[in-house]
Design a protein around this motif. Structure first.
Motif, PDB file in Angstrom:
ATOM      1  N   LYS A  63      15.257 -34.702 -29.308  1.00  0.00           N
ATOM      2  CA  LYS A  63      16.463 -34.823 -28.492  1.00  0.00           C
ATOM      3  C   LYS A  63      16.246 -34.237 -27.103  1.00  0.00           C
ATOM      4  O   LYS A  63      16.736 -34.774 -26.104  1.00  0.00           O
ATOM      5  N   CYS A  64      15.481 -33.129 -27.048  1.00  0.00           N
ATOM      6  CA  CYS A  64      15.180 -32.509 -25.761  1.00  0.00           C
ATOM      7  C   CYS A  64      14.356 -33.456 -24.884  1.00  0.00           C
ATOM      8  O   CYS A  64      14.632 -33.633 -23.692  1.00  0.00           O
ATOM      9  N   PHE A  65      13.327 -34.103 -25.477  1.00  0.00           N
ATOM     10  CA  PHE A  65      12.498 -35.054 -24.717  1.00  0.00           C
ATOM     11  C   PHE A  65      13.347 -36.215 -24.194  1.00  0.00           C
ATOM     12  O   PHE A  65      13.231 -36.605 -23.025  1.00  0.00           O
ATOM     13  N   LEU A  66      14.198 -36.778 -25.022  1.00  0.00           N
ATOM     14  CA  LEU A  66      15.034 -37.902 -24.627  1.00  0.00           C
ATOM     15  C   LEU A  66      16.038 -37.494 -23.549  1.00  0.00           C
ATOM     16  O   LEU A  66      16.354 -38.300 -22.666  1.00  0.00           O
ATOM     17  N   GLY A  67      16.506 -36.253 -23.638  1.00  0.00           N
ATOM     18  CA  GLY A  67      17.454 -35.765 -22.642  1.00  0.00           C
ATOM     19  C   GLY A  67      16.853 -35.694 -21.249  1.00  0.00           C
ATOM     20  O   GLY A  67      17.585 -35.716 -20.247  1.00  0.00           O
ATOM     21  N   TYR A  68      15.536 -35.541 -21.183  1.00  0.00           N
ATOM     22  CA  TYR A  68      14.848 -35.495 -19.895  1.00  0.00           C
ATOM     23  C   TYR A  68      14.077 -36.803 -19.613  1.00  0.00           C
ATOM     24  O   TYR A  68      13.137 -36.832 -18.827  1.00  0.00           O
ATOM     25  N   ASP A  69      14.519 -37.896 -20.294  1.00  0.00           N
ATOM     26  CA  ASP A  69      13.941 -39.229 -20.083  1.00  0.00           C
ATOM     27  C   ASP A  69      12.440 -39.272 -20.332  1.00  0.00           C
ATOM     28  O   ASP A  69      11.687 -39.968 -19.627  1.00  0.00           O
ATOM     29  N   ARG A  70      12.001 -38.542 -21.345  1.00  0.00           N
ATOM     30  CA  ARG A  70      10.586 -38.604 -21.727  1.00  0.00           C
ATOM     31  C   ARG A  70      10.467 -39.322 -23.066  1.00  0.00           C
ATOM     32  O   ARG A  70      10.112 -38.742 -24.084  1.00  0.00           O
ATOM     33  N   GLU A  71      10.787 -40.639 -23.012  1.00  0.00           N
ATOM     34  CA  GLU A  71      10.720 -41.427 -24.233  1.00  0.00           C
ATOM     35  C   GLU A  71       9.287 -41.521 -24.766  1.00  0.00           C
ATOM     36  O   GLU A  71       9.069 -41.662 -25.970  1.00  0.00           O
ATOM     37  N   ASP A  72       8.324 -41.423 -23.838  1.00  0.00           N
ATOM     38  CA  ASP A  72       6.930 -41.495 -24.274  1.00  0.00           C
ATOM     39  C   ASP A  72       6.581 -40.336 -25.199  1.00  0.00           C
ATOM     40  O   ASP A  72       5.911 -40.507 -26.226  1.00  0.00           O
ATOM     41  N   LEU A  73       7.081 -39.134 -24.836  1.00  0.00           N
ATOM     42  CA  LEU A  73       6.814 -37.961 -25.684  1.00  0.00           C
ATOM     43  C   LEU A  73       7.603 -38.047 -26.992  1.00  0.00           C
ATOM     44  O   LEU A  73       7.112 -37.657 -28.052  1.00  0.00           O
ATOM     45  N   ALA A  74       8.835 -38.593 -26.905  1.00  0.00           N
ATOM     46  CA  ALA A  74       9.652 -38.738 -28.113  1.00  0.00           C
ATOM     47  C   ALA A  74       8.994 -39.706 -29.083  1.00  0.00           C
ATOM     48  O   ALA A  74       9.019 -39.495 -30.308  1.00  0.00           O
ATOM     49  N   THR A  75       8.381 -40.762 -28.533  1.00  0.00           N
ATOM     50  CA  THR A  75       7.708 -41.741 -29.400  1.00  0.00           C
ATOM     51  C   THR A  75       6.496 -41.113 -30.074  1.00  0.00           C
ATOM     52  O   THR A  75       6.261 -41.294 -31.274  1.00  0.00           O
ATOM     53  N   ARG A  76       5.727 -40.322 -29.328  1.00  0.00           N
ATOM     54  CA  ARG A  76       4.561 -39.658 -29.909  1.00  0.00           C
ATOM     55  C   ARG A  76       5.000 -38.637 -30.965  1.00  0.00           C
ATOM     56  O   ARG A  76       4.307 -38.435 -31.965  1.00  0.00           O
ATOM     57  N   LEU A  77       6.140 -37.993 -30.706  1.00  0.00           N
ATOM     58  CA  LEU A  77       6.641 -36.998 -31.657  1.00  0.00           C
ATOM     59  C   LEU A  77       7.064 -37.633 -32.964  1.00  0.00           C
ATOM     60  O   LEU A  77       6.981 -37.019 -34.030  1.00  0.00           O
ATOM     61  N   SER A  78       7.529 -38.896 -32.887  1.00  0.00           N
ATOM     62  CA  SER A  78       7.989 -39.581 -34.098  1.00  0.00           C
ATOM     63  C   SER A  78       6.888 -39.671 -35.140  1.00  0.00           C
ATOM     64  O   SER A  78       7.146 -39.696 -36.350  1.00  0.00           O
ATOM     65  N   ALA A  79       5.654 -39.725 -34.670  1.00  0.00           N
ATOM     66  CA  ALA A  79       4.527 -39.801 -35.615  1.00  0.00           C
ATOM     67  C   ALA A  79       4.441 -38.563 -36.486  1.00  0.00           C
ATOM     68  O   ALA A  79       3.988 -38.628 -37.638  1.00  0.00           O
ATOM     69  N   LEU A  80       4.867 -37.436 -35.951  1.00  0.00           N
ATOM     70  CA  LEU A  80       4.813 -36.192 -36.727  1.00  0.00           C
ATOM     71  C   LEU A  80       5.946 -36.119 -37.757  1.00  0.00           C
ATOM     72  O   LEU A  80       5.867 -35.349 -38.722  1.00  0.00           O
TER      73      LEU A  80
END
Length: 220
Positions: free
Chosen positions: A201-218
């Motif tokens: 949620k923190c990544f998405l809040g700062y428009d870092r969808e790329d990091l949120a997508t990588r985090l989904s793998a975990l």
């Protein structure tokens, strides 16, 4: 009279031979002689145990001396008109019990000495460790104790510098990533899922969808 006096140790008693005197210090009719002696004996015993309960069985002579001091003066017994004083003739204790108490005291003394010795060794170890990691202090300490070898100080200082390099703990570099990795290294799956969800949620809040997508793998 011969009376049993409690010692500082539970269930261990002195035997004291005490002579005592009593007199009636009130008006009216005096109780019978036996009652006056009983009251006086009770008062003398209480005064004696105030002394005996401060000592172990190994201190018979000291108890005898202190009893003579404590029982010397005429004193009233409780709220009665009886006054009493006494003199201690002897204090004894069971020899086997005295030896057992003495052995216990020796054991405690030895344990205390061992504890002090271990504390001193620990302090010396800590001091030595501190010196080995501080070449300047270590060299100064060596020179203080070897002033006749002052010409060797350079060689000694070099040795301490080399030892510092060998013994100094490697510096631990910290980073936010390492801290997160350590936090995620938990056996509690619920904690891990909640943390990853919060981080996403923190990544998405700062428009870092790329990091949120990588985090989904975990999270899988």
């Amino acid at each position: 009279m011969s009376i049993q006096l409690a010692s500082v140790d539970d269930s261990l008693y002195f035997t004291a031979e005490i002579a005592f005197w009593a007199w009636w210090n009130g008006g009216g009719r005096m109780p019978d002689r036996e009652s006056v002696w009983d009251i006086a004996r009770s008062g003398i015993t209480r005064r004696a145990e105030e002394v005996s309960t401060r000592h172990r069985l190994t201190a018979t002579e000291r108890v005898r001396a202190e009893l003579n001091e404590a029982l010397l003066a005429w004193k009233p017994v409780g709220g009665s008109y009886v006054r009493a004083r006494g003199r201690c003739l002897a204090v004894t204790a069971d020899p086997e019990l005295v030896e057992a108490v003495a052995a216990h005291e020796r054991s405690k003394s030895q344990q205390l000495m061992i504890s002090w010795s271990e504390q001193r060794r620990q302090q010396q170890r800590e001091q030595m460790s501190s010196l080995l990691l501080d070449p300047l202090r270590a060299t100064a300490w060596w020179l203080l104790n070897n002033q006749e070898k002052a010409t060797e100080v350079k060689e000694v200082a070099t040795t301490f510098l080399e030892l510092q390099g060998m013994l100094k703990p490697a510096a631990r570099t910290e980073s936010a990533g390492k801290l997160v990795d350590e936090f995620l290294d938990t056996k509690d799956a619920a904690i891990k899922v909640h943390f990853l969800h919060t981080l996403k949620k923190c990544f998405l809040g700062y428009d870092r969808e790329d990091l949120a997508t990588r985090l989904s793998a975990l999270e899988e």
